[in-house]
Design an enzyme around this catalytic site. Structure first.
Site, PDB file in Angstrom:
ATOM      1  N   ASN A   1      -3.213   1.973   9.031  1.00  0.00           N
ATOM      2  CA  ASN A   1      -2.204   1.787   7.998  1.00  0.00           C
ATOM      3  C   ASN A   1      -1.705   3.124   7.459  1.00  0.00           C
ATOM      4  OD1 ASN A   1      -1.701  -1.148   7.398  1.00  0.00           O
ATOM      5  ND2 ASN A   1      -3.928  -1.120   7.328  1.00  0.00           N
TER       6      ASN A   1
ATOM      7  N   GLN B   1       0.831  -1.201   0.000  1.00  0.00           N
ATOM      8  CA  GLN B   1       0.000   0.000   0.000  1.00  0.00           C
ATOM      9  C   GLN B   1       0.866   1.251   0.000  1.00  0.00           C
ATOM     10  OE1 GLN B   1      -3.614  -2.010   2.560  1.00  0.00           O
ATOM     11  NE2 GLN B   1      -2.519  -0.351   3.506  1.00  0.00           N
ATOM     12  N   ALA B   2       0.370   2.266  -0.696  1.00  0.00           N
ATOM     13  CA  ALA B   2       0.975   3.592  -0.710  1.00  0.00           C
ATOM     14  C   ALA B   2      -0.146   4.597  -0.477  1.00  0.00           C
ATOM     15  CB  ALA B   2       1.662   3.850  -2.049  1.00  0.00           C
ATOM     16  N   TYR B   3       0.195   5.698   0.141  1.00  0.00           N
ATOM     17  CA  TYR B   3      -0.813   6.691   0.494  1.00  0.00           C
ATOM     18  C   TYR B   3      -0.552   8.010  -0.214  1.00  0.00           C
ATOM     19  CZ  TYR B   3      -2.753   3.461   3.743  1.00  0.00           C
ATOM     20  OH  TYR B   3      -3.371   2.354   4.268  1.00  0.00           O
ATOM     21  N   ILE B   4      -1.484   8.387  -1.092  1.00  0.00           N
ATOM     22  CA  ILE B   4      -1.431   9.684  -1.762  1.00  0.00           C
ATOM     23  C   ILE B   4      -1.777  10.760  -0.745  1.00  0.00           C
ATOM     24  CG2 ILE B   4      -2.492  11.116  -3.550  1.00  0.00           C
ATOM     25  CD1 ILE B   4      -2.847   8.497  -5.190  1.00  0.00           C
TER      26      ILE B   4
END
Length: 162
Positions: free
Chosen positions: A144, A28-31
């Protein structure tokens, strides 16, 4: 719009986790990790999604999720977020008819294990399996999105003493 109603617990005794029916590798990556509008890119095995979530109100929050091409997800994570900040294996297990998701974190969060259960409504009270410990549903350190910007692994001793 859909609502996500989810409770989260620390895994207190991994030896008591039953065999999983399925496992998935998740990155997962968070913008945006803004609690009012979290925007996440998730790659689960070979499928990708973009998810927008609203602020938590206890165990409830608004959620919208859409599939995106895998190559687009990887490119967004790389170009917009500096790569994937969360790397975990999710195991699906059943306990007394309820589906639990056990997340075993890798990389900088290695050692962290969380158990989550999605419930149909806030009044649902599923029986807790013997492998869960402290409930951390309302503790933002275990979101997360928070873990994605955290540079420290949550101390195991701290997890057990909360």
């Amino acid at each position: 719009m859909s609502k996500e109603i989810e409770r989260k617990f620390i895994v207190a005794n991994p030896d008591l986790i039953p065999p999983s029916s399925k496992s998935h590798h998740i990155r997962q990556a968070y913008i945006s990790s803004n609690p009012d509008a979290t925007v996440r890119i998730r790659v689960c095995d070979e499928k990708a999604f973009i998810t927008v979530k609203g602020r938590n109100t206890g165990a409830v929050r608004d959620e919208w999720e859409y599939p995106v091409p895998l190559t687009d997800a990887i490119e967004m994570a790389t170009k917009l977020c500096g790569g994937f900040a969360i790397d975990k294996t999710r195991h699906i297990v059943c306990h007394e008819g309820w589906k639990w998701e056990i997340d075993i974190f890798h990389g900088r969060h290695k050692g962290l294990m969380l158990a989550e259960i999605e419930i149909p409504d806030i009044e649902s009270n599923p029986p807790l399996p013997p492998f869960v410990g402290l409930e951390v549903t309302d503790d933002p350190r275990y979101y997360n999105s928070t873990l994605s910007i955290s540079t420290d692994v949550i101390d195991k001793q701290q997890m057990q003493n909360r």
